[in-house]
Design an enzyme around this catalytic site. Structure first.
Site, PDB file in Angstrom:
ATOM      1  N   VAL A  14       1.070  -1.269  -0.045  1.00 52.88           N
ATOM      2  CA  VAL A  14      -0.027  -0.146  -0.014  1.00 52.88           C
ATOM      3  C   VAL A  14       0.983   1.275  -0.066  1.00 52.88           C
ATOM      4  O   VAL A  14       0.718   2.306  -0.712  1.00 52.88           O
ATOM      5  CB  VAL A  14      -0.859  -0.022   1.159  1.00 52.88           C
ATOM      6  CG1 VAL A  14      -1.686   1.338   1.102  1.00 52.88           C
ATOM      7  CG2 VAL A  14      -1.769  -1.178   1.260  1.00 52.88           C
ATOM      8  N   GLY A 134     -10.810  -1.416   1.559  1.00 49.16           N
ATOM      9  CA  GLY A 134      -9.965  -1.073   0.448  1.00 49.16           C
ATOM     10  C   GLY A 134     -10.262   0.409  -0.146  1.00 49.16           C
ATOM     11  O   GLY A 134     -10.552   1.277   0.662  1.00 49.16           O
ATOM     12  N   GLY A 187      -2.151 -14.954  -6.068  1.00 46.77           N
ATOM     13  CA  GLY A 187      -1.786 -13.786  -5.288  1.00 46.77           C
ATOM     14  C   GLY A 187      -2.913 -13.246  -4.549  1.00 46.77           C
ATOM     15  O   GLY A 187      -2.782 -12.086  -3.917  1.00 46.77           O
ATOM     16  N   LYS A 205     -12.601  -5.967  10.699  1.00 42.44           N
ATOM     17  CA  LYS A 205     -13.558  -4.962   9.729  1.00 42.44           C
ATOM     18  C   LYS A 205     -14.883  -4.648  10.366  1.00 42.44           C
ATOM     19  O   LYS A 205     -15.580  -3.467  10.539  1.00 42.44           O
ATOM     20  CB  LYS A 205     -13.511  -5.293   8.347  1.00 42.44           C
ATOM     21  CG  LYS A 205     -12.175  -5.107   7.815  1.00 42.44           C
ATOM     22  CD  LYS A 205     -12.059  -5.847   6.393  1.00 42.44           C
ATOM     23  CE  LYS A 205     -10.571  -5.802   5.923  1.00 42.44           C
ATOM     24  NZ  LYS A 205     -10.514  -6.842   4.758  1.00 42.44           N
TER      25      LYS A 205
HETATM   26  N1  LIG Z   1      -2.274  -4.826   1.122  1.00 45.08           N
HETATM   27  C1  LIG Z   1      -3.737  -4.627   1.207  1.00 45.08           C
HETATM   28  O1  LIG Z   1      -4.189  -4.734  -0.055  1.00 45.08           O
HETATM   29  C2  LIG Z   1      -4.473  -3.986   2.216  1.00 45.08           C
HETATM   30  C3  LIG Z   1      -5.616  -3.233   2.007  1.00 45.08           C
HETATM   31  C4  LIG Z   1      -6.238  -2.681   3.170  1.00 45.08           C
HETATM   32  C5  LIG Z   1      -5.482  -2.268   4.114  1.00 45.08           C
HETATM   33  N2  LIG Z   1      -4.393  -2.973   4.263  1.00 45.08           N
HETATM   34  C6  LIG Z   1      -3.458  -2.428   5.616  1.00 45.08           C
HETATM   35  O2  LIG Z   1      -2.423  -1.396   5.123  1.00 45.08           O
HETATM   36  C7  LIG Z   1      -1.255  -1.702   6.084  1.00 45.08           C
HETATM   37  C8  LIG Z   1      -0.115  -1.959   5.338  1.00 45.08           C
HETATM   38  O3  LIG Z   1      -0.143  -3.048   4.451  1.00 45.08           O
HETATM   39  P1  LIG Z   1       0.617  -3.492   3.405  1.00 45.08           P
HETATM   40  O4  LIG Z   1       0.101  -4.670   2.684  1.00 45.08           O
HETATM   41  O5  LIG Z   1       1.197  -2.561   2.666  1.00 45.08           O
HETATM   42  O6  LIG Z   1       1.980  -4.210   4.171  1.00 45.08           O
HETATM   43  P2  LIG Z   1       3.549  -4.419   3.577  1.00 45.08           P
HETATM   44  O7  LIG Z   1       3.379  -4.817   2.203  1.00 45.08           O
HETATM   45  O8  LIG Z   1       4.049  -5.758   4.673  1.00 45.08           O
HETATM   46  O9  LIG Z   1       4.302  -3.283   3.999  1.00 45.08           O
HETATM   47  C9  LIG Z   1       4.566  -2.754   5.631  1.00 45.08           C
HETATM   48  C10 LIG Z   1       5.737  -1.843   5.208  1.00 45.08           C
HETATM   49  O10 LIG Z   1       5.835  -1.249   6.364  1.00 45.08           O
HETATM   50  C11 LIG Z   1       7.355  -1.140   6.691  1.00 45.08           C
HETATM   51  N3  LIG Z   1       7.692  -1.383   8.037  1.00 45.08           N
HETATM   52  C12 LIG Z   1       7.278  -2.464   8.907  1.00 45.08           C
HETATM   53  N4  LIG Z   1       7.617  -2.295   9.983  1.00 45.08           N
HETATM   54  C13 LIG Z   1       8.366  -1.208   9.945  1.00 45.08           C
HETATM   55  C14 LIG Z   1       9.203  -0.683  11.198  1.00 45.08           C
HETATM   56  N5  LIG Z   1       9.219  -1.028  12.290  1.00 45.08           N
HETATM   57  N6  LIG Z   1       9.738   0.467  10.774  1.00 45.08           N
HETATM   58  C15 LIG Z   1       9.667   1.118   9.599  1.00 45.08           C
HETATM   59  N7  LIG Z   1       8.922   0.321   8.504  1.00 45.08           N
HETATM   60  C16 LIG Z   1       8.283  -0.615   8.892  1.00 45.08           C
HETATM   61  C17 LIG Z   1       8.133  -2.210   5.704  1.00 45.08           C
HETATM   62  O11 LIG Z   1       9.161  -2.062   5.292  1.00 45.08           O
HETATM   63  P3  LIG Z   1       9.975  -2.956   4.155  1.00 45.08           P
HETATM   64  O12 LIG Z   1       9.376  -2.798   2.913  1.00 45.08           O
HETATM   65  O13 LIG Z   1      11.602  -2.243   4.499  1.00 45.08           O
HETATM   66  O14 LIG Z   1      10.000  -4.399   4.723  1.00 45.08           O
HETATM   67  C18 LIG Z   1       6.976  -2.399   4.562  1.00 45.08           C
HETATM   68  O15 LIG Z   1       7.269  -1.214   3.720  1.00 45.08           O
HETATM   69  C19 LIG Z   1      -1.681  -2.758   7.059  1.00 45.08           C
HETATM   70  O16 LIG Z   1      -2.290  -2.335   8.208  1.00 45.08           O
HETATM   71  C20 LIG Z   1      -2.920  -3.760   6.313  1.00 45.08           C
HETATM   72  O17 LIG Z   1      -3.868  -4.344   7.115  1.00 45.08           O
HETATM   73  C21 LIG Z   1      -3.709  -3.603   3.447  1.00 45.08           C
END
Ligand SMILES: NC(=O)c1ccc[n+]([C@@H]2O[C@H](COP(=O)([O-])OP(=O)(O)OC[C@H]3O[C@@H](n4cnc5c(N)ncnc54)[C@H](OP(=O)(O)O)[C@@H]3O)[C@@H](O)[C@H]2O)c1
Length: 428
Positions: A14, A134, A187, A205
C-alpha cells in the site's frame, strides 16, 4: 500557503502506491488541498528494497520515530501494519499535533477507542477509510452521509480472499483446499492464509463498521467469528440447488428490541436474488439497511496496492484540507453505547441437510425435534430414496441456541444418519 507536509510510515504493497500517487500527482493534489502537499520522509525496514518506482533515497529512513519527532510532519500516514510499533508511532504523531491517516484495521479493531481519544485530546484528525474494504468509500458515508439516518443492519463481503475461494467453489465445484491453492497461485491469498480463511480479517472490519454504524464502542474481541475452512463442496452444492450462494459475511445489526447489537462473521447462504450474491471473485461489497435511506450497496476493490492507496490519499487530502481551514473532521461518537450481545441472542433462518434412514415415521420424528425446541420449519424437501434420502429444511427465523439444541436432538434420533450441513440463511 504554508505547505502541508506528509510522512509515510511503510512503503510496502500500500505505502509504495501512496508514495507514487502523492509524488506523481503532487500538483493536482496540492490544488485540491489549497496548499503544496509535500512528502518529507518515508520510514521502512530495508533501505535498499525495490519500491517499484523512483524514490529519492534521501526520503528514506529506518527510524520512524525520529522522522515524526524531527521533521514534525503535518500528516503522518501509517501503512506499516501490526499493533506495535504502529500504535506508539501514531500516539507520538498526535502528541506532535499531526493528523493521522491509517489503513491498520487490526490496530483500530483492538485499540481504536484509545486512538480516537488521543486524536480528540490533541485536536487532530484520525482518518482510516482504507482499513475496511480498501478502495470502497464506506466509512465516510457511514460516519458523515448517513449520520442523519438510523442504520439497522450492515452486511458485508469484506474479505476478497475468501470471496475468491467461495466463488471458485461455487462456479467450478472445487474443494476448499484446491480453491485456496488457486487463490495463492494468483496472489489473492497469503502463504499463511489463516487471517483471511479463519475470518480474523473480516472480524476486525466488522468491529470497525459496527462501531461507526451504531455509535458504540466495538472491539475485535466482541465479534463472533467463524471462517470458511469447514465449508464443504456439498454445502456449496446444496446452496446452489436451493437458489443460494455461500458467502463469508460480516454482519452488524441492531437486536430486535433495539437494546443491543449483534456483530458476527460467518459463512451464510445468501439468496441468488440478493445484490451481495452477485459479488464475485476478490471484489468486496457492503450492503447497508437504514430507516430512511432504505437499502444501499457499496461495491469495489477491497484490497491491492493502488485501490487501497486511493482511499489513503483521499484521507490525506481530507486531513490536509481540515488543517488549512483550522479545524478537524467529525469525531467518532459512541453515545449510543449499545452492548454487543452474545451469539445466542441473535436470530436468523437456517438451512439444514439431514441424511435420514429408510424407516417409517422419519418426517414425523424430524419435525418433532424442531417443534420441541420452538424452531418452526419454513420449507422441507426430500431428495433421493431409501438410504440415500436427504431432507433439506429451511427454518423460519430462530435463535442460535434453539437451533443448536435442535441439531443435538436430531443427531440422537435413530432415523437420522447424519446432519450433513447446517448453515445460516441471510439476506432476505
Ligand atoms: N495490502 C492490502 O491490500 C491492504 C488493504 C487494506 C488495508 N491494508 C493495511 O495496510 C497496512 C499495510 O499493508 P501492506 O500490505 O502494504 O503491508 P506490507 O506490504 O507488509 O508493508 C509494510 C511496510 O511497512 C514497513 N515496516 C514494517 N515495520 C516497520 C518498522 N518497524 N519501521 C519502519 N518500517 C516498517 C515495511 O518496510 P520494508 O518494505 O522495508 O520491509 C513495509 O514497507 C496494513 O495495516 C494492512 O492491514 C492493506
Amino acid at each position: 500557503m504554508t505547505p502541508q507536509t506528509v510522512a509515510l510510515l511503510g512503503a510496502g504493497v500500500v505505502g509504495s502506491q501512496v508514495a507514487r500517487l502523492v509524488l506523481e500527482q503532487r500538483d493536482d493534489l496540492s490544488a485540491r488541498v489549497g496548499a503544496p502537499l509535500d512528502l518529507v520522509g518515508i520510514a521502512v525496514r530495508r533501505l535498499d528494497a525495490d519500491r517499484g518506482f523512483d524514490v529519492d533515497p534521501a526520503l528514506l529512513t529506518t527510524d520512524a520515530s525520529a522522522l515524526i519527532r524531527e521533521r514534525r510532519p503535518d500528516i503522518v500516514v501509517e501503512v506499516m501494519g501490526g499493533i506495535e510499533p504502529a500504535r506508539t508511532l501514531i500516539l507520538e504523531a498526535f502528541e506532535n499535533g499531526a493528523g493521522v491517516v491509517t489503513a491498520n484495521k487490526a490496530l483500530l479493531a483492538e485499540d481504536g477507542a484509545a486512538l480516537y481519544a488521543a486524536a480528540a485530546r490533541n485536536g487532530s484528525d484520525l482518518y482510516y477509510e482504507a482499513s475496511v474494504a480498501g478502495a470502497i468509500p464506506l466509512l465516510r458515508p457511514l460516519r458523515e452521509s448517513l449520520v442523519g439516518d438510523r442504520v439497522q443492519r450492515v452486511l458485508g463481503i469484506v474479505n476478497g480472499t475468501t470471496n475468491y475461494i467461495l466463488t471458485r467453489m461455487d462456479e467450478s465445484g472445487a474443494a476448499f483446499d484446491d480453491a485456496l491453492a488457486e487463490a495463492q497461485a494468483l496472489g489473492y491469498a497469503e502463504a499463511d492464509p489463516t487471517a483471511d480463511v479463519e475470518g480474523y480479517d473480516a472480524a476486525a472490519k466488522a468491529a470497525i463498521i459496527a462501531g461507526l454504524a451504531f455509535h458504540s464502542s466495538v472491539t475485535l474481541a466482541d465479534v463472533h467469528r467463524e471462517g470458511i475452512t469447514g465449508v464443504t463442496p456439498s454445502d456449496v452444492a446444496a446452496a446452489r440447488e436451493s437458489g443460494h450462494v455461500v458467502k463469508l459475511l460480516a454482519i452488524a445489526e441492531r437486536s430486535l428490541d433495539g437494546r443491543g447489537i449483534n456483530v458476527r462473521v460467518h459463512p451464510a447462504m445468501v439468496p441468488r436474488t440478493h445484490p451481495l450474491a452477485g459479488v464475485r471473485e476478490a471484489y468486496n461489497a457492503v450492503f447497508v439497511e437504514s430507516d430512511a435511506a432504505g437499502q444501499l450497496m457499496f461495491y469495489g476493490r477491497g484490497a491491492g496496492g493502488a485501490p487501497t492507496a486511493s482511499a489513503v490519499v483521499g484521507d490525506i487530502v481530507a486531513v490536509a484540507r481540515n488543517r488549512i481551514s483550522g479545524g478537524h473532521g467529525p469525531r467518532e461518537s459512541s453515545y449510543e453505547a449499545l452492548p454487543v450481545l452474545p451469539l445466542g441472542a441473535s436470530t436468523t433462518r437456517y438451512y439444514l441437510a439431514i441424511d435420514v434412514a429408510d424407516k417409517a415415521g422419519v418426517l414425523e420424528k424430524v419435525a418433532h425435534a424442531f417443534a420441541e425446541h420452538g424452531v418452526s420449519i419454513e420449507t422441507m424437501r426430500q431428495d433421493g430414496h431409501g438410504d440415500d434420502a436427504t431432507l433439506q429444511i429451511v427454518t423460519h427465523s430462530a435463535g442460535e441456541a434453539h437451533l443448536a439444541d435442535t441439531v443435538e436432538t436430531l443427531r440422537g434420533l435413530d432415523v437420522v444418519r447424519a446432519v450433513a450441513s447446517v448453515m445460516r440463511v441471510v439476506g432476505e
